[in-house]
Design a protein around this motif. Structure first.
Motif, PDB file in Angstrom:
ATOM      1  N   TRP A 179      44.535 118.133  14.594  1.00 35.66           N
ATOM      2  CA  TRP A 179      45.714 118.287  15.462  1.00 35.66           C
ATOM      3  C   TRP A 179      46.968 118.568  14.631  1.00 35.66           C
ATOM      4  O   TRP A 179      47.774 119.441  14.967  1.00 35.66           O
ATOM      5  N   LYS A 229      47.356 120.044  11.999  1.00 34.22           N
ATOM      6  CA  LYS A 229      47.450 121.407  11.445  1.00 34.22           C
ATOM      7  C   LYS A 229      48.081 122.371  12.447  1.00 34.22           C
ATOM      8  O   LYS A 229      48.558 123.431  12.090  1.00 34.22           O
ATOM      9  N   GLN A 230      48.091 121.993  13.740  1.00 34.89           N
ATOM     10  CA  GLN A 230      48.679 122.865  14.766  1.00 34.89           C
ATOM     11  C   GLN A 230      49.938 122.290  15.377  1.00 34.89           C
ATOM     12  O   GLN A 230      50.744 123.021  15.956  1.00 34.89           O
ATOM     13  N   SER A 231      50.152 120.953  15.276  1.00 34.18           N
ATOM     14  CA  SER A 231      51.313 120.337  15.930  1.00 34.18           C
ATOM     15  C   SER A 231      51.658 119.031  15.229  1.00 34.18           C
ATOM     16  O   SER A 231      50.765 118.316  14.753  1.00 34.18           O
TER      17      SER A 231
END
Ligand code: NI
Length: 252
Positions: free
Chosen positions: A14, A16-18
């Motif tokens: 997670w 890594k995206q947010s």
């Protein structure tokens, strides 16, 4: 995604995206003759989890901070409270834990008016600690903290006014009781009449005075109006507002 039922590799992915997380925050306090003790923790949790079910890739919902500032309700059995200083200390530790992993946008989704002053004081404490730290911007991330009360979206307020033109109230409100009934229909109470039908209004201070002035626990409300179907409409409205608001917060 929901943190309590995720694994550490899930959270690693997670991040890594947010770097945004939503923390429902509430209270464990009496909510009148037909409202649950957990109402103020349940409402933001129910709405946040519903929002997550609609947009699982957009939201990470953290554990619920379920005991808050409720000293004024302590004359009613079952109420549990933190002192404001304890709550601030706990919020600092939750925030420091999340920061350590790389979360730099923490959105506290609140269910209790009595928490507002302490949540804001906790934000001041957290920012002050960072200001005293001489390290520069190159060695640490920015930190964004946001408080939002689940009823405080314009769409939700107007819906509640439409459903409950009279006796919505300010404590043990018809809307918050309805939200919990929607999530727990098997525990919906068949109401006996409350007297007076709409509870008195007034100011609050300590627990003894509260029980004297508001003997059954309600303030300004007629929660006999609460039912699961209306609760579902309120949850749907607040959940959509939450999805949109967290998206804006994540882009700040
Ligand atoms: Ni409440």
């Amino acid at each position: 995604m929901r943190l309590p039922v995720s694994t550490w590799p899930d959270i690693d992915a997670w991040l890594k995206q947010s770097t945004t997380i939503v923390i429902p925050i509430g209270s464990m306090e009496q909510h009148g003759p037909n409202g649950f003790l957990g109402t103020d923790a349940l409402c933001p949790e129910i709405i946040a989890n519903h929002a997550e079910s609609l947009a699982p890739d957009e939201l990470l919902i953290g554990p619920t901070f379920s005991v808050g500032c409720a000293q004024h309700h302590l004359d009613f059995p079952g109420t549990i409270t933190l002192r404001p200083s304890t709550m601030i200390a706990a919020m600092v530790d939750w925030t420091d834990s999340l920061l350590r992993h790389g979360f730099d946008r923490i959105y506290w989704f609140n269910g209790h008016g009595g928490n507002i002053a302490t949540i804001e004081a906790a934000f001041s404490e957290i920012h002050a600690r960072r200001s005293f730290d001489p390290r520069g911007a190159d060695t640490r991330p920015d930190l964004w903290l946001q408080r939002r009360d689940w009823w405080d979206f314009a769409e939700v307020m107007s819906l509640c006014k439409q459903i409950y033109p009279q006796g919505h109230g300010s404590h043990a409100t018809a809307s918050e009781v309805a939200v919990t009934y929607w999530a727990h229909p098997e525990r919906e109470r068949q109401h006996t009449a409350m007297s007076p039908k709409i509870a008195p209004n007034g100011s609050i201070s300590d627990a003894v005075r509260y029980r004297r002035d508001f003997p059954d626990g309600r303030i300004g409300s007629d929660p006999t109006q609460a039912n699961a179907a209306d609760g579902g409409r309120i949850v749907a409205a607040s959940a959509q507002c939450l999805i949109d608001d967290v998206a804006r917060f994540g882009r700040r």
